[in-house]
Write a protein that holds these residues in place. Structure first.
Motif, PDB file in Angstrom:
ATOM      1  N   SER A 133       7.301  23.900   7.376  1.00 21.67           N
ATOM      2  CA  SER A 133       8.512  24.093   8.183  1.00 21.67           C
ATOM      3  C   SER A 133       9.689  24.519   7.306  1.00 21.67           C
ATOM      4  CB  SER A 133       8.865  22.785   8.905  1.00 21.67           C
ATOM      5  OG  SER A 133       9.449  21.878   7.992  1.00 21.67           O
ATOM      6  N   ASN A 134      10.783  24.878   7.980  1.00 22.66           N
ATOM      7  CA  ASN A 134      11.991  25.268   7.239  1.00 22.66           C
ATOM      8  C   ASN A 134      12.745  24.065   6.676  1.00 22.66           C
ATOM      9  OD1 ASN A 134      11.554  27.964   7.766  1.00 22.66           O
ATOM     10  ND2 ASN A 134      12.635  27.869   9.739  1.00 22.66           N
ATOM     11  N   GLU A 135      12.299  22.873   7.036  1.00 20.50           N
ATOM     12  CA  GLU A 135      13.012  21.665   6.604  1.00 20.50           C
ATOM     13  C   GLU A 135      12.259  20.913   5.520  1.00 20.50           C
ATOM     14  OE1 GLU A 135      13.297  19.853  10.494  1.00 20.50           O
ATOM     15  OE2 GLU A 135      15.420  20.387  10.520  1.00 20.50           O
ATOM     16  N   ALA A 136      11.342  21.627   4.881  1.00 24.14           N
ATOM     17  CA  ALA A 136      10.472  20.955   3.900  1.00 24.14           C
ATOM     18  C   ALA A 136      11.261  20.332   2.762  1.00 24.14           C
ATOM     19  CB  ALA A 136       9.461  21.952   3.345  1.00 24.14           C
ATOM     20  N   ARG A 137      12.398  20.908   2.433  1.00 18.04           N
ATOM     21  CA  ARG A 137      13.153  20.423   1.288  1.00 18.04           C
ATOM     22  C   ARG A 137      13.863  19.091   1.571  1.00 18.04           C
ATOM     23  NH1 ARG A 137      16.242  23.649  -2.941  1.00 18.04           N
ATOM     24  NH2 ARG A 137      15.654  25.514  -1.803  1.00 18.04           N
ATOM     25  N   THR A 138      14.286  18.871   2.820  1.00 12.84           N
ATOM     26  CA  THR A 138      15.150  17.718   3.060  1.00 12.84           C
ATOM     27  C   THR A 138      14.720  16.775   4.183  1.00 12.84           C
ATOM     28  OG1 THR A 138      16.486  19.096   4.498  1.00 12.84           O
ATOM     29  CG2 THR A 138      17.239  18.875   2.227  1.00 12.84           C
ATOM     30  N   ALA A 139      13.960  17.257   5.133  1.00 19.56           N
ATOM     31  CA  ALA A 139      13.689  16.404   6.308  1.00 19.56           C
ATOM     32  C   ALA A 139      12.760  15.256   5.935  1.00 19.56           C
ATOM     33  CB  ALA A 139      13.059  17.230   7.423  1.00 19.56           C
ATOM     34  N   PRO A 140      12.918  14.107   6.609  1.00 22.62           N
ATOM     35  CA  PRO A 140      11.979  13.010   6.355  1.00 22.62           C
ATOM     36  C   PRO A 140      10.580  13.372   6.829  1.00 22.62           C
ATOM     37  CG  PRO A 140      13.431  12.483   8.185  1.00 22.62           C
ATOM     38  CD  PRO A 140      13.935  13.768   7.601  1.00 22.62           C
ATOM     39  N   LEU A 141       9.630  12.780   6.205  1.00 19.03           N
ATOM     40  CA  LEU A 141       8.238  12.975   6.627  1.00 19.03           C
ATOM     41  C   LEU A 141       8.038  12.217   7.936  1.00 19.03           C
ATOM     42  CD1 LEU A 141       5.475  14.094   5.654  1.00 19.03           C
ATOM     43  CD2 LEU A 141       5.125  11.905   4.509  1.00 19.03           C
ATOM     44  N   PRO A 142       7.645  12.896   9.011  1.00 13.78           N
ATOM     45  CA  PRO A 142       7.438  12.168  10.277  1.00 13.78           C
ATOM     46  C   PRO A 142       6.293  11.167  10.140  1.00 13.78           C
ATOM     47  CG  PRO A 142       7.591  14.548  10.637  1.00 13.78           C
ATOM     48  CD  PRO A 142       7.445  14.338   9.161  1.00 13.78           C
ATOM     49  N   LEU A 143       6.604   9.913  10.355  1.00 15.89           N
ATOM     50  CA  LEU A 143       5.607   8.854  10.192  1.00 15.89           C
ATOM     51  C   LEU A 143       5.742   7.855  11.330  1.00 15.89           C
ATOM     52  CD1 LEU A 143       6.080   8.087   6.384  1.00 15.89           C
ATOM     53  CD2 LEU A 143       4.152   9.271   7.422  1.00 15.89           C
ATOM     54  N   PRO A 144       4.660   7.189  11.663  1.00 14.99           N
ATOM     55  CA  PRO A 144       4.761   6.130  12.677  1.00 14.99           C
ATOM     56  C   PRO A 144       5.597   4.972  12.157  1.00 14.99           C
ATOM     57  CG  PRO A 144       2.464   6.692  12.179  1.00 14.99           C
ATOM     58  CD  PRO A 144       3.307   7.355  11.152  1.00 14.99           C
ATOM     59  N   ALA A 145       5.966   4.077  13.057  1.00 12.81           N
ATOM     60  CA  ALA A 145       6.726   2.886  12.651  1.00 12.81           C
ATOM     61  C   ALA A 145       5.908   2.066  11.656  1.00 12.81           C
ATOM     62  CB  ALA A 145       7.039   2.056  13.885  1.00 12.81           C
ATOM     63  N   GLY A 146       6.608   1.375  10.814  1.00 18.10           N
ATOM     64  CA  GLY A 146       5.920   0.498   9.865  1.00 18.10           C
ATOM     65  C   GLY A 146       5.801   1.090   8.478  1.00 18.10           C
ATOM     66  N   TYR A 157       0.840  -1.201   0.000  1.00 16.77           N
ATOM     67  CA  TYR A 157       0.000   0.000   0.000  1.00 16.77           C
ATOM     68  C   TYR A 157       0.876   1.253   0.000  1.00 16.77           C
ATOM     69  CZ  TYR A 157      -3.626  -3.307   1.132  1.00 16.77           C
ATOM     70  OH  TYR A 157      -4.475  -4.376   1.082  1.00 16.77           O
ATOM     71  N   GLY A 158       0.378   2.303  -0.621  1.00 15.76           N
ATOM     72  CA  GLY A 158       1.213   3.493  -0.666  1.00 15.76           C
ATOM     73  C   GLY A 158       0.471   4.752  -1.023  1.00 15.76           C
ATOM     74  N   ALA A 159       1.222   5.828  -1.040  1.00 17.99           N
ATOM     75  CA  ALA A 159       0.698   7.128  -1.461  1.00 17.99           C
ATOM     76  C   ALA A 159       1.886   7.935  -1.982  1.00 17.99           C
ATOM     77  CB  ALA A 159       0.038   7.853  -0.287  1.00 17.99           C
ATOM     78  N   ILE A 160       1.640   8.730  -2.986  1.00 16.93           N
ATOM     79  CA  ILE A 160       2.686   9.613  -3.509  1.00 16.93           C
ATOM     80  C   ILE A 160       2.161  11.038  -3.434  1.00 16.93           C
ATOM     81  CG2 ILE A 160       4.054  10.249  -5.529  1.00 16.93           C
ATOM     82  CD1 ILE A 160       3.989   7.313  -6.376  1.00 16.93           C
ATOM     83  N   LEU A 161       2.937  11.880  -2.810  1.00 15.88           N
ATOM     84  CA  LEU A 161       2.520  13.265  -2.657  1.00 15.88           C
ATOM     85  C   LEU A 161       3.719  14.157  -2.954  1.00 15.88           C
ATOM     86  CD1 LEU A 161       3.829  14.101   0.319  1.00 15.88           C
ATOM     87  CD2 LEU A 161       1.976  12.664   1.095  1.00 15.88           C
ATOM     88  N   SER A 162       3.449  15.429  -3.053  1.00 15.38           N
ATOM     89  CA  SER A 162       4.570  16.349  -3.249  1.00 15.38           C
ATOM     90  C   SER A 162       4.412  17.560  -2.350  1.00 15.38           C
ATOM     91  CB  SER A 162       4.686  16.777  -4.713  1.00 15.38           C
ATOM     92  OG  SER A 162       3.576  17.539  -5.104  1.00 15.38           O
ATOM     93  N   LEU A 163       5.557  18.123  -1.977  1.00 17.28           N
ATOM     94  CA  LEU A 163       5.615  19.389  -1.241  1.00 17.28           C
ATOM     95  C   LEU A 163       6.305  20.379  -2.171  1.00 17.28           C
ATOM     96  CD1 LEU A 163       7.333  18.185   2.080  1.00 17.28           C
ATOM     97  CD2 LEU A 163       4.999  17.767   1.345  1.00 17.28           C
ATOM     98  N   ASP A 164       5.908  21.610  -2.131  1.00 14.57           N
ATOM     99  CA  ASP A 164       6.622  22.570  -2.966  1.00 14.57           C
ATOM    100  C   ASP A 164       7.158  23.730  -2.140  1.00 14.57           C
ATOM    101  OD1 ASP A 164       4.630  24.531  -2.661  1.00 14.57           O
ATOM    102  OD2 ASP A 164       3.600  23.952  -4.494  1.00 14.57           O
ATOM    103  N   SER A 194       0.745  15.234   8.416  1.00 14.04           N
ATOM    104  CA  SER A 194       2.192  15.255   8.652  1.00 14.04           C
ATOM    105  C   SER A 194       2.903  16.006   7.523  1.00 14.04           C
ATOM    106  CB  SER A 194       2.691  13.808   8.750  1.00 14.04           C
ATOM    107  OG  SER A 194       4.070  13.783   8.965  1.00 14.04           O
ATOM    108  N   ALA A 195       2.450  15.759   6.292  1.00 14.24           N
ATOM    109  CA  ALA A 195       3.075  16.421   5.136  1.00 14.24           C
ATOM    110  C   ALA A 195       2.853  17.931   5.178  1.00 14.24           C
ATOM    111  CB  ALA A 195       2.517  15.834   3.844  1.00 14.24           C
ATOM    112  N   ARG A 196       1.671  18.335   5.589  1.00 13.63           N
ATOM    113  CA  ARG A 196       1.403  19.785   5.651  1.00 13.63           C
ATOM    114  C   ARG A 196       2.271  20.448   6.707  1.00 13.63           C
ATOM    115  NH1 ARG A 196      -4.420  18.237   5.982  1.00 13.63           N
ATOM    116  NH2 ARG A 196      -4.845  17.576   3.840  1.00 13.63           N
ATOM    117  N   GLU A 197       2.462  19.743   7.827  1.00 15.95           N
ATOM    118  CA  GLU A 197       3.318  20.314   8.877  1.00 15.95           C
ATOM    119  C   GLU A 197       4.758  20.428   8.379  1.00 15.95           C
ATOM    120  OE1 GLU A 197       2.720  17.799  12.224  1.00 15.95           O
ATOM    121  OE2 GLU A 197       0.713  18.594  12.632  1.00 15.95           O
ATOM    122  N   LEU A 198       5.211  19.393   7.691  1.00 14.44           N
ATOM    123  CA  LEU A 198       6.571  19.447   7.154  1.00 14.44           C
ATOM    124  C   LEU A 198       6.688  20.541   6.098  1.00 14.44           C
ATOM    125  CD1 LEU A 198       9.430  18.339   6.831  1.00 14.44           C
ATOM    126  CD2 LEU A 198       8.535  16.614   5.254  1.00 14.44           C
ATOM    127  N   ALA A 199       5.680  20.630   5.241  1.00 16.01           N
ATOM    128  CA  ALA A 199       5.730  21.617   4.154  1.00 16.01           C
ATOM    129  C   ALA A 199       5.799  23.043   4.695  1.00 16.01           C
ATOM    130  CB  ALA A 199       4.514  21.452   3.243  1.00 16.01           C
TER     131      ALA A 199
END
Lengths: 159, 265
Positions: free
Chosen positions: B239-252, B166-173, B232-237
């Motif tokens: 932030s100042n780390e939107a370009r490089t930081a991993p998307l915070p996700l639960p384990a698994g 299962y998956g999802a593909i998204l983008s941040l700009d 989670s993606a919106r919070e990352l987007a």
């Protein structure tokens, strides 16, 4: 259906431009968006059904403007403007691409995005029934879509 | 929200155009006639119609629209006239070409001076992959992570599930916006093709967001709702780390990221 752009613009252009002005609050951007609304009609003219052009154009213009407002950092001028900006920047489980939006609308796969529905209901003041008819969904379908934007709606209600 | 007693603008437009069923049109006109400024609003709208057409003559607008449509046609990966049997899914025309390309070319390595890729959460050692191709004049061009891209570039995203189901593909700009590319609708993750390289059903034209466009593929062995991922993606987007930081996700979850650096418009 073949579209005579000039004739369509003569009849519907002013309506589309007013819609774009209302949502974008910028004359130059509104004119640019209005052109692109007609580009979409032209590009997909072979598959267009002439059942309710004013309704369809209203929605295409709404979506075009929401896409342009996405990520906008401008300051809202009034409460309606604020609502539009919030909705435009809200999450939606559908893609933002214009072509996809138009195709979805034309072929009824996804009659309208939740953002479109939120604008029609909350900003344009359409009832749930009117919104449902406008976008080709059942009233319960509209409710479901609005629930999908529940976090935005909660913010709106609290505002 | 407008007061319920005042004819809303959208209905006023329909009254002016006469595009309502006859009984509804009659009712709407009667309603407008009872409003103190109803007739004046309708007259003002008709005057605005006249002024708009005078200031922006139909022949000029039609010419501009046709020119834009022609430019857009050149960018569109679908040549509808060449593929009349499949007119509804623009990028599908692009997919067979990519399928051949993907058999030979896997996503390229990162340039040596690129910033470190986002951390990948692994649970089983299998790493999902993202690939991007750009539609160029000579056909699809494979892009490397960190490649330069510009507004109006048409890009095709593909994925390798590496066994994930299962998956999802998204983008941040660079404007802080999040866009979900797959699944195309619904509230839950997408059932992935478990092996091989698979292109998304549509290509995307990059908009004018500045700085970067970063695609993230989130994969899991189990079904998951999209809402948490998007939050989670919106919070990352934002932030100042939107370009490089991993998307915070639960384990698994596993994730892989692919960033396009945007040229200044």
């Amino acid at each position: 259906m073949s579209i005579d752009v000039e004739a369509y613009y003569r009849r519907y252009g002013p309506q589309v431009l007013r819609r774009c002005r209302f949502l974008l609050r910028d004359e130059e951007k509104a004119v640019d968006a209005m052109h692109d609304v007609f580009v979409q009609l032209l590009r997909h003219q072979d598959r267009l059904k002439n059942s309710a052009p004013s309704s369809l154009l209203h929605q295409i213009a709404t979506r075009e403007c929401l896409n342009r407002l996405r990520g906008a950092r401008r300051r809202p001028e009034d409460r309606e403007d604020e609502l539009v900006l919030r909705i435009a920047s809200s999450g939606d489980t559908e893609a933002r691409t214009v072509a996809r939006g138009l195709l979805s609308r034309l072929f009824g796969q996804v009659p309208a995005s939740s953002r479109d529905i939120a604008v029609l209901h909350l900003v344009d003041g359409m009832t749930l029934e009117e919104t449902a008819r406008e976008v080709g969904l059942s009233v319960s379908g509209v409710r479901k879509r609005l629930r999908a934007l529940s976090s935005v709606l909660q913010e709106l209600e609290a505002a | 929200m407008k007061t319920p007693h005042r004819t809303p603008d959208w209905l006023l437009e329909r009254i002016a155009l006469g595009e309502l069923p006859p009984d509804e049109l009659a009712a709407a006109r009667a309603r407008l006639a009872q409003e103190p400024d109803g007739a004046a609003r309708l007259a003002a709208l008709e005057e605005d119609n006249r002024l708009t057409l005078e200031q922006r003559p139909p022949a000029l607008v039609a010419r501009e629209v046709e020119a834009r449509a022609a430019r857009s046609e050149r960018l569109d990966p679908l040549r509808e006239k060449a593929h009349p049997w499949r007119p509804l899914m623009p990028a599908l025309a692009f997919v067979p070409v990519l399928a051949v390309v993907f058999l030979m070319v896997r996503p390229g390595p990162r340039p040596p001076d690129a910033e470190p890729i986002a951390e990948v959460t692994r649970t089983k050692g299998l790493t999902p992959q993202l690939g991007l191709h750009r539609l160029g004049a000579a056909g699809p061009e494979p892009l490397a992570d960190g490649a330069r891209a510009a507004v109006h570039d048409v890009v095709q995203v593909s994925y390798v599930a590496a066994g994930n189901r299962y998956g999802a593909i998204l983008s941040l700009d660079g404007r802080g916006a999040v866009t979900l590319h797959a699944p195309e609708d619904g509230l839950n993750a997408w059932a992935l093709a478990p092996s091989g390289t698979h292109a998304l059903s549509r290509a995307y034209e990059l908009d004018d967001a500045p700085a970067f466009e970063r695609f993230i593929f989130v994969a899991s062995d189990s079904p998951f709702p999209l809402e948490g991922i998007l939050v989670s993606a919106r919070e990352l987007a934002a932030s100042n780390e939107a370009r490089t930081a991993p998307l915070p996700l639960p384990a698994g979850f596993r994730q892989v990221s692919f960033t396009l650096e945007k040229n200044s418009p």
